[in-house]
Design a protein around this motif. Structure first.
Motif, PDB file in Angstrom:
ATOM      1  N   THR A 171       3.742  -2.892  -1.557  1.00  0.00           N
ATOM      2  CA  THR A 171       1.833  -2.533  -1.067  1.00  0.00           C
ATOM      3  C   THR A 171       1.156  -3.905  -1.240  1.00  0.00           C
ATOM      4  N   ASP A 200      -2.624  -5.201  -0.464  1.00  0.00           N
ATOM      5  CA  ASP A 200      -3.542  -5.080   0.496  1.00  0.00           C
ATOM      6  C   ASP A 200      -4.504  -6.750   0.511  1.00  0.00           C
ATOM      7  N   ALA A 208      -0.707  -8.896   2.250  1.00  0.00           N
ATOM      8  CA  ALA A 208       0.058  -8.585   2.906  1.00  0.00           C
ATOM      9  C   ALA A 208       0.153  -9.267   3.555  1.00  0.00           C
ATOM     10  N   SER A 243       0.260  -3.566   3.502  1.00  0.00           N
ATOM     11  CA  SER A 243      -1.337  -2.525   3.457  1.00  0.00           C
ATOM     12  C   SER A 243      -0.598  -1.326   2.699  1.00  0.00           C
ATOM     13  N   LYS A 273      -1.992   1.078   4.116  1.00  0.00           N
ATOM     14  CA  LYS A 273      -1.801   1.821   5.463  1.00  0.00           C
ATOM     15  C   LYS A 273      -0.922   1.665   6.405  1.00  0.00           C
TER      16      LYS A 273
END
Length: 389
Positions: free
Chosen positions: A78, A80, A83, A104, A106
């Motif tokens: 990951t 963010d 990404a 990311s 999430k």
């Protein structure tokens, strides 16, 4: 007063025993590999690794070290702000490896991994880790779980702790000192770079009552990679080159971590005088430590105690008397070199300890810890020799 050195065959036996620790917690036959083609690669090794914060220096070091690990493979990464990008576009020196696309946090599927390295900044890690599946083994390289005292964390880091319930199960990951606790841990707080260089020499000396708890003075120096990869004016070439810069004077955030570890072994409150300095080099860290010896103790006693404490350790090398440790000689490696010298002031000694801040001071020690947590020999993937010149 001092423990005599063990014979060479005993040392060899102990090292061999540690290099065959335990059994693996997972095997290819017992694991189902469910990975998303868009963000992961098909695992070819036993243990699937998730890497949070892959676009920073410590994340890149994890990837570099795992390239030669026979059992661990990165299957989830990951970042963010990066990404959708490939790792080679962020760190071109890693293009030879087959790595998953960055996603990311999430969008990360943590059911596809067995263990996680967390290389996120402090303050962001707690909320993420507390939501991870409890079956995962986790090594956190941030400072978010290093301090047991929640109030102390809030004082030094300027924000409330967001995973207080997890703090109780955290094991501090100073490998050579707390190995037995690390074996049983689910969540390990990887030590900071400065605390590693300082605690490795001081803990055995305090434990043996060879030095006083008072008047410990630490002059520490670090390469600029310790400040991270973010664009900061203070880290520009013209700001760093041809000069030395002191920072965090009296208030560096590693102070409570250092004092926590030293106080634990001393069984009383230890307060240190600690001043770090930024050096115009990329990698490397040196701590020069000034201590008062206990009555009747000589510098030779300190040196012998360190030799005895670390004689069967792969990654901590106590140099011969009179040999000065140099950061050049540990660059790119998981080794710590240290030695002891007499001060001109009677009753005092000078200890010099050096590491690579990104390896033994961060990613290398993290891998050493995860090896232990998963039952693999702790040296696996870490026997790279230092880079010199």
């Amino acid at each position: 007063m001092l423990v005599q050195g063990r014979k060479e065959n005993c040392v060899a036996d102990k090292r061999a025993k540690r290099l065959t620790l335990g059994s693996h917690v997972a095997s290819p036959s017992s694991m189902s590999f469910r990975v998303s083609a868009s963000s992961s690669v098909k695992p070819e090794k036993d243990i699937r690794i998730g890497l949070l914060g892959a676009s920073g220096y410590t994340g890149a070091e994890i990837v570099r070290l795992l390239a030669n690990h026979p059992h661990f493979q990165v299957t989830l990464m990951t970042a963010d702000r990066k990404a959708g990008q490939s790792m080679e576009s962020v760190f071109p020196h890693l293009r030879a490896q087959k790595l998953p696309t960055l996603v990311s946090v999430k969008d990360a599927d943590f059911s596809t991994v067995d263990a996680v390295f967390c290389c996120l900044p402090h303050g962001t890690t707690q909320e993420i880790i507390k939501e991870l599946p409890t079956a995962l083994k986790i090594v956190d390289l941030s400072a978010d779980f290093r301090l047991r005292n929640i109030a102390e964390y809030e004082e030094w880091y300027g924000q409330p702790h967001k995973a207080v319930e997890l703090q109780k199960e955290v094991v501090y990951g100073l490998t050579e000192i707390l190995r037995e606790d690390i074996k049983k841990a689910r969540l390990v707080a990887n030590p900071g770079c400065y605390p590693t260089t300082i605690q490795l020499p001081l803990v055995p000396l305090l434990k043996a009552n060879l030095i006083k708890h008072e008047n410990i003075i630490i002059d520490a120096k670090s390469g600029v990679s310790g400040a991270g990869r973010g664009a900061k004016e203070a880290n520009l070439y013209s700001e760093i080159a041809e000069g030395i810069s002191s920072y965090g004077v009296t208030r560096h955030r590693h102070v409570p971590e250092i004092e926590q570890g030293l106080s634990d072994v001393a069984q009383s409150k230890v307060t240190v005088s600690f001043t770090p300095h930024l050096m115009p080099m990329i990698r490397g860290m040196q701590s020069t430590i000034y201590v008062e010896m206990a009555p009747g103790v000589r510098t030779e006693d300190l040196h012998q105690q360190l030799k005895t404490s670390y004689e069967d350790e792969e990654f901590v090398k106590v140099l011969d008397e009179g040999v000065v440790p140099r950061t050049h000689n540990v660059r790119g490696s998981n080794y710590c070199h240290m030695s002891v010298f007499p001060d001109r002031i009677p009753g005092r000694a000078i200890i010099i300890s050096v590491i690579d801040n990104l390896v033994k001071g961060a990613s290398g020690q993290a891998l050493q810890n995860l090896n232990i947590m998963l039952g693999y020999p702790e040296t696996t993937g870490l026997l790279h020799q230092p880079l010199f010149p």
